[in-house]
Motif scaffolding. Structure first.
Motif, short mmCIF file in Angstrom:
data_model
loop_
_atom_site.label_atom_id
_atom_site.label_comp_id
_atom_site.label_asym_id
_atom_site.label_seq_id
_atom_site.Cartn_x
_atom_site.Cartn_y
_atom_site.Cartn_z
N GLY A 18 -5.15 3.29 14.70
CA GLY A 18 -3.89 2.96 15.35
C GLY A 18 -3.54 3.98 16.42
O GLY A 18 -4.02 5.11 16.39
N TYR A 19 -2.68 3.56 17.34
CA TYR A 19 -2.38 4.41 18.49
C TYR A 19 -1.80 5.76 18.07
O TYR A 19 -2.05 6.78 18.72
CB TYR A 19 -1.41 3.70 19.43
N PRO A 62 5.66 7.33 25.23
CA PRO A 62 4.28 6.86 25.42
C PRO A 62 4.02 5.59 24.62
O PRO A 62 4.58 5.41 23.52
CB PRO A 62 3.43 8.02 24.90
N GLU A 63 3.18 4.73 25.15
CA GLU A 63 2.79 3.52 24.42
C GLU A 63 1.27 3.36 24.47
O GLU A 63 0.62 3.81 25.42
CB GLU A 63 3.45 2.28 25.02
N GLY A 64 0.74 2.74 23.46
CA GLY A 64 -0.67 2.47 23.42
C GLY A 64 -1.04 1.35 24.37
O GLY A 64 -0.29 0.39 24.52
N VAL A 65 -2.20 1.50 25.00
CA VAL A 65 -2.69 0.50 25.94
C VAL A 65 -3.92 -0.20 25.39
O VAL A 65 -3.99 -1.43 25.35
CB VAL A 65 -3.01 1.14 27.31
N ALA A 66 -4.90 0.58 24.97
CA ALA A 66 -6.16 0.00 24.48
C ALA A 66 -6.91 1.02 23.64
O ALA A 66 -6.73 2.23 23.83
CB ALA A 66 -7.03 -0.44 25.66
N THR A 67 -7.73 0.52 22.73
CA THR A 67 -8.62 1.38 21.95
C THR A 67 -10.01 0.79 21.92
O THR A 67 -10.20 -0.42 22.11
CB THR A 67 -8.12 1.56 20.50
N ILE A 68 -10.97 1.67 21.63
CA ILE A 68 -12.35 1.24 21.46
C ILE A 68 -12.95 2.06 20.33
O ILE A 68 -12.82 3.29 20.30
CB ILE A 68 -13.16 1.37 22.77
N ASN A 69 -13.59 1.39 19.38
CA ASN A 69 -14.18 2.13 18.25
C ASN A 69 -15.65 2.43 18.52
O ASN A 69 -16.19 2.09 19.57
CB ASN A 69 -13.96 1.38 16.94
N LEU A 74 -18.24 1.16 17.45
CA LEU A 74 -19.10 -0.02 17.58
C LEU A 74 -18.72 -0.86 18.79
O LEU A 74 -19.13 -2.00 18.92
CB LEU A 74 -19.01 -0.87 16.30
N ASN A 75 -17.90 -0.27 19.66
CA ASN A 75 -17.43 -0.93 20.89
C ASN A 75 -16.48 -2.09 20.62
O ASN A 75 -16.28 -2.96 21.49
CB ASN A 75 -18.59 -1.39 21.77
N GLY A 76 -15.89 -2.12 19.43
CA GLY A 76 -14.82 -3.07 19.19
C GLY A 76 -13.57 -2.63 19.91
O GLY A 76 -13.22 -1.45 19.89
N THR A 77 -12.89 -3.55 20.57
CA THR A 77 -11.75 -3.18 21.41
C THR A 77 -10.46 -3.84 20.95
O THR A 77 -10.47 -4.88 20.27
CB THR A 77 -12.01 -3.57 22.88
N SER A 78 -9.36 -3.23 21.31
CA SER A 78 -8.04 -3.77 21.01
C SER A 78 -7.13 -3.42 22.18
O SER A 78 -7.25 -2.35 22.77
CB SER A 78 -7.51 -3.16 19.72
N TYR A 79 -6.20 -4.34 22.49
CA TYR A 79 -5.30 -4.15 23.63
C TYR A 79 -3.86 -4.47 23.23
O TYR A 79 -3.62 -5.37 22.42
CB TYR A 79 -5.69 -5.07 24.79
N THR A 80 -2.95 -3.78 23.86
CA THR A 80 -1.57 -4.18 23.71
C THR A 80 -1.34 -5.47 24.50
O THR A 80 -2.03 -5.73 25.50
CB THR A 80 -0.62 -3.07 24.20
N GLY A 81 -0.40 -6.28 24.05
CA GLY A 81 -0.26 -7.62 24.60
C GLY A 81 -0.03 -7.69 26.10
O GLY A 81 -0.53 -8.60 26.78
N SER A 82 0.69 -6.74 26.64
CA SER A 82 1.06 -6.81 28.06
C SER A 82 -0.12 -6.59 29.00
O SER A 82 -0.03 -6.91 30.19
CB SER A 82 2.16 -5.79 28.36
N VAL A 83 -1.23 -6.05 28.49
CA VAL A 83 -2.39 -5.79 29.36
C VAL A 83 -3.59 -6.65 29.00
O VAL A 83 -4.59 -6.66 29.74
CB VAL A 83 -2.80 -4.30 29.34
#
Length: 125
Positions: free
Chosen positions: A108-109, A45-52, A54-63
């Protein structure tokens, strides 16, 4: 009891779009980091995206630039809008959440320990 139920997977041609949804219950949805993981066939499994919270988001580079994670606290629902899909996006997508509330933060993922059963996304070339 924590429940995460994904929907919206399916088969699509390259360049197409899908929107995944995750209905959550049994925990503090609004104060917990949530995200999406995916497992390609034969891969870890790999991480794709997260949201905290406060609606702060993070994405893995490929997406990044193609996928958008969002949530509706009133509906306890998490979303993943996927556009410009590629065959390498194929896999089972899991809705996930951290087990403890962490307002304004995602650790973190690997901390996304609570996971749904997954929904399959297949992208053909």
């Amino acid at each position: 009891q924590v429940q995460l139920v994904e929907s919206g997977g399916g088969s699509v041609q390259a360049g197409g779009s899908l929107r995944l949804s995750c209905a959550a219950s049994g925990y503090s949805f609004s104060t917990t980091c949530m995200g999406w993981l995916r497992r390609a066939p034969g891969m870890e499994p790999e991480g794709v995206a997260t949201i905290n919270s406060l609606n702060g988001t993070s994405y893995t580079g490929s997406v990044r630039g193609r996928f958008t994670i969002s949530k509706d606290n009133a509906k306890n629902t998490l979303y993943l809008q996927m556009t410009s899909l590629k065959p390498e996006d194929t896999g089972t997508y899991y809705c996930a959440a951290e087990a403890t509330a962490s307002p304004g933060n995602c650790r973190g993922y690997r901390y996304l320990e609570l996971r749904g059963q997954g929904t399959l996304v297949t992208v053909s070339s």
